[in-house]
Design a protein around this motif. Structure first.
Motif, mmCIF file in Angstrom:
data_model
loop_
_atom_site.group_PDB
_atom_site.id
_atom_site.type_symbol
_atom_site.label_atom_id
_atom_site.label_comp_id
_atom_site.label_asym_id
_atom_site.label_seq_id
_atom_site.Cartn_x
_atom_site.Cartn_y
_atom_site.Cartn_z
ATOM 1 N N ARG A 244 0.830 -1.198 0.000
ATOM 2 C CA ARG A 244 0.000 0.000 0.000
ATOM 3 C C ARG A 244 0.872 1.259 0.000
ATOM 4 O O ARG A 244 1.972 1.264 0.540
ATOM 5 C CB ARG A 244 -0.927 0.007 1.210
ATOM 6 C CG ARG A 244 -1.784 -1.229 1.297
ATOM 7 C CD ARG A 244 -2.612 -1.241 2.569
ATOM 8 N NE ARG A 244 -3.867 -0.537 2.408
ATOM 9 C CZ ARG A 244 -4.820 -0.496 3.343
ATOM 10 N NH1 ARG A 244 -4.616 -1.077 4.517
ATOM 11 N NH2 ARG A 244 -5.945 0.146 3.126
ATOM 12 N N VAL A 245 0.350 2.326 -0.594
ATOM 13 C CA VAL A 245 1.136 3.545 -0.769
ATOM 14 C C VAL A 245 0.374 4.744 -0.199
ATOM 15 O O VAL A 245 -0.825 4.917 -0.459
ATOM 16 C CB VAL A 245 1.447 3.794 -2.256
ATOM 17 C CG1 VAL A 245 2.165 5.126 -2.446
ATOM 18 C CG2 VAL A 245 2.276 2.647 -2.831
ATOM 19 N N LYS A 246 1.081 5.571 0.564
ATOM 20 C CA LYS A 246 0.597 6.898 0.932
ATOM 21 C C LYS A 246 1.381 7.903 0.106
ATOM 22 O O LYS A 246 2.607 7.958 0.196
ATOM 23 C CB LYS A 246 0.814 7.177 2.422
ATOM 24 C CG LYS A 246 0.052 6.269 3.365
ATOM 25 C CD LYS A 246 0.424 6.584 4.813
ATOM 26 C CE LYS A 246 -0.254 5.624 5.778
ATOM 27 N NZ LYS A 246 0.204 5.859 7.190
ATOM 28 N N GLY A 247 0.683 8.697 -0.699
ATOM 29 C CA GLY A 247 1.385 9.720 -1.461
ATOM 30 C C GLY A 247 2.030 10.735 -0.529
ATOM 31 O O GLY A 247 3.249 10.842 -0.436
ATOM 32 N N PHE A 248 1.200 11.484 0.186
ATOM 33 C CA PHE A 248 1.664 12.390 1.241
ATOM 34 C C PHE A 248 1.226 11.816 2.579
ATOM 35 O O PHE A 248 0.026 11.653 2.829
ATOM 36 C CB PHE A 248 1.059 13.792 1.077
ATOM 37 C CG PHE A 248 1.747 14.650 0.060
ATOM 38 C CD1 PHE A 248 2.643 15.632 0.448
ATOM 39 C CD2 PHE A 248 1.482 14.490 -1.295
ATOM 40 C CE1 PHE A 248 3.273 16.441 -0.485
ATOM 41 C CE2 PHE A 248 2.096 15.289 -2.241
ATOM 42 C CZ PHE A 248 3.000 16.268 -1.841
ATOM 43 N N ASP A 249 2.174 11.517 3.433
ATOM 44 C CA ASP A 249 1.888 11.060 4.791
ATOM 45 C C ASP A 249 2.151 12.236 5.728
ATOM 46 O O ASP A 249 3.305 12.562 6.022
ATOM 47 C CB ASP A 249 2.763 9.867 5.158
ATOM 48 C CG ASP A 249 2.456 9.323 6.544
ATOM 49 O OD1 ASP A 249 1.338 9.558 7.041
ATOM 50 O OD2 ASP A 249 3.340 8.681 7.144
ATOM 51 N N PRO B 90 -0.933 -4.334 -9.902
ATOM 52 C CA PRO B 90 -1.990 -5.175 -10.488
ATOM 53 C C PRO B 90 -1.949 -6.639 -10.089
ATOM 54 O O PRO B 90 -2.977 -7.318 -10.171
ATOM 55 C CB PRO B 90 -1.779 -5.003 -12.000
ATOM 56 C CG PRO B 90 -0.392 -4.494 -12.151
ATOM 57 C CD PRO B 90 -0.107 -3.689 -10.935
ATOM 58 N N ASP B 91 -0.792 -7.157 -9.651
ATOM 59 C CA ASP B 91 -0.735 -8.564 -9.261
ATOM 60 C C ASP B 91 -0.787 -8.740 -7.739
ATOM 61 O O ASP B 91 -0.541 -9.831 -7.221
ATOM 62 C CB ASP B 91 0.523 -9.236 -9.821
ATOM 63 C CG ASP B 91 1.804 -8.590 -9.310
ATOM 64 O OD1 ASP B 91 1.726 -7.462 -8.771
ATOM 65 O OD2 ASP B 91 2.875 -9.210 -9.448
ATOM 66 N N ASN B 92 -1.126 -7.656 -7.018
ATOM 67 C CA ASN B 92 -1.226 -7.736 -5.563
ATOM 68 C C ASN B 92 -2.662 -7.399 -5.146
ATOM 69 O O ASN B 92 -3.062 -6.236 -5.130
ATOM 70 C CB ASN B 92 -0.245 -6.756 -4.911
ATOM 71 C CG ASN B 92 -0.199 -6.926 -3.390
ATOM 72 O OD1 ASN B 92 -1.061 -7.533 -2.792
ATOM 73 N ND2 ASN B 92 0.846 -6.366 -2.782
ATOM 74 N N HIS B 93 -3.424 -8.436 -4.802
ATOM 75 C CA HIS B 93 -4.821 -8.261 -4.382
ATOM 76 C C HIS B 93 -4.985 -8.572 -2.898
ATOM 77 O O HIS B 93 -6.054 -8.978 -2.446
ATOM 78 C CB HIS B 93 -5.735 -9.163 -5.208
ATOM 79 C CG HIS B 93 -5.792 -8.799 -6.664
ATOM 80 N ND1 HIS B 93 -6.810 -8.043 -7.218
ATOM 81 C CD2 HIS B 93 -4.935 -9.064 -7.681
ATOM 82 C CE1 HIS B 93 -6.585 -7.876 -8.507
ATOM 83 N NE2 HIS B 93 -5.449 -8.492 -8.819
ATOM 84 N N LEU B 94 -3.919 -8.341 -2.114
ATOM 85 C CA LEU B 94 -3.940 -8.662 -0.688
ATOM 86 C C LEU B 94 -4.382 -7.476 0.168
ATOM 87 O O LEU B 94 -4.634 -7.647 1.359
ATOM 88 C CB LEU B 94 -2.537 -9.102 -0.233
ATOM 89 C CG LEU B 94 -1.944 -10.321 -0.949
ATOM 90 C CD1 LEU B 94 -0.509 -10.537 -0.491
ATOM 91 C CD2 LEU B 94 -2.788 -11.558 -0.668
ATOM 92 N N ASN B 95 -4.486 -6.300 -0.426
ATOM 93 C CA ASN B 95 -4.704 -5.081 0.344
ATOM 94 C C ASN B 95 -5.991 -4.386 -0.049
ATOM 95 O O ASN B 95 -6.613 -4.691 -1.065
ATOM 96 C CB ASN B 95 -3.539 -4.111 0.115
ATOM 97 C CG ASN B 95 -2.202 -4.716 0.425
ATOM 98 O OD1 ASN B 95 -1.998 -5.235 1.512
ATOM 99 N ND2 ASN B 95 -1.279 -4.674 -0.535
ATOM 100 N N HIS B 96 -6.355 -3.385 0.784
ATOM 101 C CA HIS B 96 -7.381 -2.447 0.386
ATOM 102 C C HIS B 96 -6.690 -1.298 -0.362
ATOM 103 O O HIS B 96 -5.689 -1.502 -1.036
ATOM 104 C CB HIS B 96 -8.157 -1.949 1.600
ATOM 105 C CG HIS B 96 -9.027 -3.009 2.225
ATOM 106 N ND1 HIS B 96 -9.200 -4.256 1.691
ATOM 107 C CD2 HIS B 96 -9.795 -2.974 3.347
ATOM 108 C CE1 HIS B 96 -10.020 -4.959 2.436
ATOM 109 N NE2 HIS B 96 -10.396 -4.204 3.465
ATOM 110 N N GLU B 97 -7.181 -0.098 -0.207
ATOM 111 C CA GLU B 97 -6.760 1.028 -1.007
ATOM 112 C C GLU B 97 -5.366 1.554 -0.668
ATOM 113 O O GLU B 97 -4.806 1.288 0.386
ATOM 114 C CB GLU B 97 -7.763 2.171 -0.814
ATOM 115 C CG GLU B 97 -7.684 2.852 0.571
ATOM 116 C CD GLU B 97 -8.454 2.148 1.667
ATOM 117 O OE1 GLU B 97 -8.675 0.936 1.554
ATOM 118 O OE2 GLU B 97 -8.823 2.803 2.660
ATOM 119 N N SER B 98 -4.830 2.384 -1.565
ATOM 120 C CA SER B 98 -3.744 3.305 -1.261
ATOM 121 C C SER B 98 -4.388 4.673 -1.007
ATOM 122 O O SER B 98 -5.605 4.795 -1.026
ATOM 123 C CB SER B 98 -2.739 3.350 -2.418
ATOM 124 O OG SER B 98 -2.038 2.118 -2.519
#
Length: 417
Positions: A116-121, A141-149
């Motif tokens: 998962r990615v935070k643009g601005f933390d 696209p090949d990682n379906h283990l998470n919710h949103e970024s």
């Protein structure tokens, strides 16, 4: 004109002896950063030098970020692309502003971090971000283990997010996880879509979200617009501190952005004003939604979302949603119940209300002795709501759903001319 509500004071002048720094896409972090001709290149370098009361100007152009500050320890970890963890002070915020007349674009789409990615933390407090564009915060696209970024993630207090343009991120444009007395002002969040979320494509990309812990009041969304987001426009689910949404617009949520193709996992509410995941909770708080507009959303325009107590919906306008106002609450035993304080609202469309049986609603359009028609309004168009903002960043002036002088609805709705 929209009624002017009390505002958090925005200090226009800089404190005496405050420093001014400059950042540009073609800058150099070894430069002095103190003049337009010697800019730095990165936010991190600017934060090293900026102190309370200082201003950092970002020149126009594209700031392309390709990796997080930290690394993914696992595929379900979180990385931060930009970290703002230095605080300003009361009356002396650190300002991260667009250079006047220019648009700095922070583009995260080239990041390949496999989590998962935070643009601005933003963990610091007393910060003021203004005029920045944030786009492309990814999922892989090949990682379906998470919710949103997330485009912008806030856990600080007393921060101002003003005139941001948050779009085409794979998750919410702006998310308040924690902190109090934050103001999101005249900001747009649109075309956000999370195609690789573990519980279904489109399930979590809201325009704006607030899931704040208890004890952090004072968070306000004012003059903001959310449109074409795959989940909800505004989502206050799991907010354990009171939030106010005022003078905001939300439309076309719950579809594949840019189309009218509904997404099965996208909830599609304009303003989802409460709820705790369908669970009853004793320490629920009251949120306020006022002088706002919701239309063309797949589900409800304004939605209580199983909230355990009555929320305030005051002087709002809803039209052409699946249902205009849905006051579905939850009782202590978990059974559904109608809950809501509704006053001076307008509903225009086929299904005006849902889950309102038994509520006292004497000052709303659907309780008047005459039916609401097109003739009550100057215009009923759903076009141009995404028009450019006014010079001061406020919402564009439209005629849509402004009342005619002779309308018996005078005093109701989001617009009071």
């Amino acid at each position: 004109m929209i009624r002017i509500l009390p505002a958090i004071l925005l200090v226009a002048s800089f404190p005496a002896h405050a420093a001014v720094f400059y950042v540009a896409p073609d800058g150099n972090d070894r430069a002095s950063g103190v003049s337009p001709g010697t800019p730095w290149q990165t936010v991190q370098r600017a934060q090293q030098s900026a102190q309370a009361g200082d201003t950092v100007y970002f020149r126009g152009g594209r700031y392309v970020l390709t990796s997080g500050v930290n690394r993914c320890a696992t595929r379900t970890d979180t990385v931060n692309a930009v970290i703002l963890d230095k605080s300003g002070g009361e009356g002396k915020p650190i300002r991260y502003w667009a250079y006047p007349g220019e648009t700095p674009v922070f583009d995260f789409s080239a990041m390949k971090d496999d989590c998962r990615v935070k643009g601005f933390d933003v963990t610091g407090s007393w910060l003021h971000l203004k005029g920045l564009e944030v786009t492309g915060v990814p999922q892989q696209p090949d990682n379906h283990l998470n919710h949103e970024s997330w485009g912008v993630w806030n856990s600080g207090s007393h921060n101002i997010y003003e005139r941001l343009n948050l779009h085409h991120n794979m998750g919410p444009g702006l998310f308040i996880q924690d902190g109090g007395y934050n103001l999101v002002l005249n900001t747009d969040s649109h075309h956000n879509y999370d195609p690789y979320t573990s519980n279904g494509a489109g399930q979590s990309a809201d325009g704006f979200g607030a899931h704040i812990k208890a004890g952090h009041p004072g968070n306000v969304f004012r003059g903001d617009r959310a449109w074409a987001n795959s989940d909800d426009g505004f989502d206050l689910i799991n907010a354990f501190s009171p939030v106010t949404i005022e003078q905001c617009w939300a439309w076309q949520q719950g579809y594949l952005p840019g189309t009218r193709s509904p997404l099965a996992a996208g909830n599609g509410n304009g303003i989802k004003a409460g709820g705790y995941g369908g669970r009853y909770t004793r320490n629920a708080v009251k949120h306020i939604v006022r002088f706002s507009v919701a239309f063309d959303n797949k589900a409800a325009g304004f939605y209580a979302n199983h909230h355990p107590l009555a929320l305030d919906f005051i002087n709002n306008t809803a039209f052409s949603n699946g249902v205009q106002y849905d006051m579905l609450g939850i009782s202590a035993d978990g059974s559904p119940i109608a809950l809501g304080n509704l006053r001076n609202n307008i509903a225009y469309g086929t299904v005006l209300t849902s889950h309102t049986a038994g509520l006292k609603m004497p000052h709303n359009s659907w309780t008047l002795p005459t039916r609401v028609t097109r003739a009550d309004f100057q215009d009923v168009s759903d076009r141009h709501w995404d028009a450019p903002r006014q010079a001061d960043g406020s919402l564009p002036v439209l005629h849509s759903f402004h009342l005619r002088a002779e309308s018996p609805l005078k005093g109701l709705g989001a617009f009071n001319d």
